[in-house]
Scaffold this active site. Structure first.
Site, short mmCIF file in Angstrom:
data_model
loop_
_atom_site.label_atom_id
_atom_site.label_comp_id
_atom_site.label_asym_id
_atom_site.label_seq_id
_atom_site.Cartn_x
_atom_site.Cartn_y
_atom_site.Cartn_z
N ASP A 138 48.98 41.59 47.32
CA ASP A 138 49.02 40.53 48.34
C ASP A 138 49.43 41.13 49.69
O ASP A 138 48.87 40.79 50.74
CB ASP A 138 50.00 39.43 47.92
CG ASP A 138 49.66 38.89 46.54
OD1 ASP A 138 48.55 38.35 46.40
OD2 ASP A 138 50.46 39.05 45.62
N HIS A 152 53.41 35.23 43.01
CA HIS A 152 52.05 35.77 43.16
C HIS A 152 51.09 34.63 42.79
O HIS A 152 50.60 34.55 41.66
CB HIS A 152 51.84 36.98 42.26
CG HIS A 152 50.39 37.38 42.19
ND1 HIS A 152 49.69 37.87 43.26
CD2 HIS A 152 49.48 37.31 41.18
CE1 HIS A 152 48.44 38.10 42.92
NE2 HIS A 152 48.28 37.76 41.66
P1 NAX Z 1 40.42 41.89 31.83
O1 NAX Z 1 40.18 40.61 31.12
O2 NAX Z 1 39.27 42.71 32.25
O3 NAX Z 1 41.36 42.81 30.92
C1 NAX Z 1 42.47 42.36 30.25
C2 NAX Z 1 42.63 43.20 29.01
O4 NAX Z 1 43.86 42.88 28.42
C3 NAX Z 1 41.54 42.92 27.96
O5 NAX Z 1 40.92 44.14 27.60
C4 NAX Z 1 42.32 42.32 26.80
O6 NAX Z 1 41.80 42.67 25.54
C5 NAX Z 1 43.70 42.93 27.03
N1 NAX Z 1 44.80 42.23 26.39
C6 NAX Z 1 44.97 40.89 26.22
N2 NAX Z 1 46.09 40.64 25.53
C7 NAX Z 1 46.67 41.83 25.29
C8 NAX Z 1 47.86 42.21 24.61
N3 NAX Z 1 48.65 41.32 24.02
N4 NAX Z 1 48.15 43.53 24.54
C9 NAX Z 1 47.35 44.44 25.12
N5 NAX Z 1 46.20 44.14 25.75
C10 NAX Z 1 45.87 42.85 25.84
O7 NAX Z 1 41.36 41.52 33.07
P2 NAX Z 1 41.68 42.40 34.38
O8 NAX Z 1 40.68 42.09 35.42
O9 NAX Z 1 41.88 43.80 33.98
O10 NAX Z 1 43.06 41.72 34.86
C11 NAX Z 1 44.25 41.91 34.11
C12 NAX Z 1 45.33 40.97 34.57
O11 NAX Z 1 45.70 41.26 35.92
C13 NAX Z 1 44.95 39.49 34.59
O12 NAX Z 1 46.00 38.73 34.04
C14 NAX Z 1 44.78 39.19 36.06
O13 NAX Z 1 44.97 37.82 36.34
C15 NAX Z 1 45.86 40.05 36.63
N6 NAX Z 1 45.81 40.34 38.07
C16 NAX Z 1 47.00 40.42 38.72
C17 NAX Z 1 47.07 40.75 40.05
C18 NAX Z 1 48.37 40.87 40.76
O14 NAX Z 1 48.36 41.14 41.96
N7 NAX Z 1 49.53 40.67 40.11
C19 NAX Z 1 45.84 40.97 40.85
C20 NAX Z 1 44.65 41.33 40.00
C21 NAX Z 1 44.54 40.54 38.72
O15 NAX Z 1 44.03 39.27 39.03
#
Ligand code: NAX
Length: 329
Positions: free
Chosen positions: A157, A185
């Protein structure tokens, strides 16, 4: 001696963007060997294994070892940096309480596994959303680990805010400093321009030369654009922020470890600074000193800024109440 870094959700998009940069030395430095541990759920194991194969094919000189696991006890074993990226996204028709419960079911066990298996000096960065409250849940479950070892990412952000201000003023982003994010966030976050400098001048003075009504520009254009930048990226790119999220994660961890000369933003466990209830994981202007985040204290806040911060903090309080009622935190 190689440093062990664990990435959860390593088979996902941000995981994929993070792994190669960490292996190339962008997190720890280009003379520091690294050992990567990739945690996934069973459905994500193939994607993580594929990424591990590609890492091997890159022949990164700093990469000592890669291990993929769906067992948190194995993945967090000996880790010094835990990057908690994997989270449960909100599905169609999912209520907020269901989302918080699903993420409590991920972040509480991970907090326990980190406390039980990670290196004693481990630092945990939460990226997966809702990041502030997921960090709160993990910290509460991590018996014996100081809560200050947990922080959540609001650096993306801040980077967005600096980039958008630089673009509006037609200056290089490197000339924009002190533009911290307060609060959650989420869409309620408050990017605070009041202390920002641009090329050594007060940003507000420069903005007053450009806009008749700076408050209106902040209210109607700048702040909503920063807060909605994730949605804007999705509408243009057709997919959520990935490389920028990975880059901000590296900025956050690198600064935390090596220290900052100036302010940045991180969601850290409140000790009551600026009246934010103790224990909430709230974004503040911070600096990193000796491996610890320190909130920049004593900043003057206008009543307008205070109202925005209070609204975001109220959202964090509501999230904490919701996860407490579910038995987390
Ligand atoms: P993706 O859906 O591409 O990847 C998430 C991965 O996490 C998947 O491969 C899934 O199998 C895995 N997963 C789910 N549960 C799990 C667990 N218990 N243990 C280990 N792995 C697990 O999402 P992606 O685009 O990579 O985003 C990941 C996260 O970042 C999301 O929650 C998203 O909202 C968050 N973000 C946070 C941001 C921030 O600034 N704090 C910005 C970017 C993003 O939006």
């Amino acid at each position: 001696m190689a440093t062990t870094v664990t990435i959860t959700g390593a088979g996902g998009q941000i995981g994929y963007a993070l792994l190669f940069r960490i292996a190339a030395g962008d997190l720890l430095g280009n003379d520091k060997p690294v050992r990567l541990r990739l945690l996934e759920i069973p459905e994500g194991m193939k994607a993580a294994e594929g990424a591990a194969m590609e890492l091997q094919d890159c022949a990164f000189p700093l990469l000592e070892h890669v291990e993929v696991s769906d067992d948190p006890a194995v993945a967090f074993d000996g880790c010094e940096h835990a990057l908690l990226v994997g989270a449960r996204p909100r599905g169609p028709g999912m209520e907020r309480a269901d989302l918080l419960a699903a993420n409590g079911g991920i972040f509480a066990p991970q907090g326990r596994a980190i406390a039980g298996h990670a290196a004693s000096g481990v630092r945990i960065t939460v990226v997966g959303n809702p990041a502030n409250t997921n960090a709160l849940i993990a910290a509460a479950a991590a018996d014996g680990l100081p809560a200050e070892r947990f922080s959540a990412l609001t650096r993306l952000d801040e980077n967005r805010a600096r980039g958008l201000l630089a673009d509006a003023l037609h200056v290089p982003v490197g000339s924009v400093h002190r533009l911290p994010i307060w609060g959650n966030h989420s869409a309620t976050q408050y990017p605070d321009i009041s202390h920002a400098t641009v090329g050594g001048r007060r940003a507000l003075d420069i903005l007053r030369e450009r806009f008749d009504d700076v408050r209106h520009w902040l209210d109607q254009t700048f702040i909503p654009r920063v807060a909605q930048r994730g949605a804007e990226i999705i509408s243009v790119r057709g997919s959520s922020s990935v490389a920028s999220a990975a880059s901000a994660t590296l900025d956050h961890v690198r600064d935390w470890t090596t220290g900052t000369r100036d302010w940045t933003s991180a969601a850290v466990v409140s000790r009551g600074e600026y009246g934010v209830p103790e224990g909430l994981v709230c974004s503040f202007p911070v600096r990193a000193v000796d491996g610890r985040w320190e909130v920049i204290e004593g900043l003057e806040l206008s009543s307008w800024a205070r109202a925005r911060i209070d609204a975001s903090v109220a959202e964090l309080v509501a999230e904490r109440e919701a996860v407490r009622s579910l038995g987390f935190a």
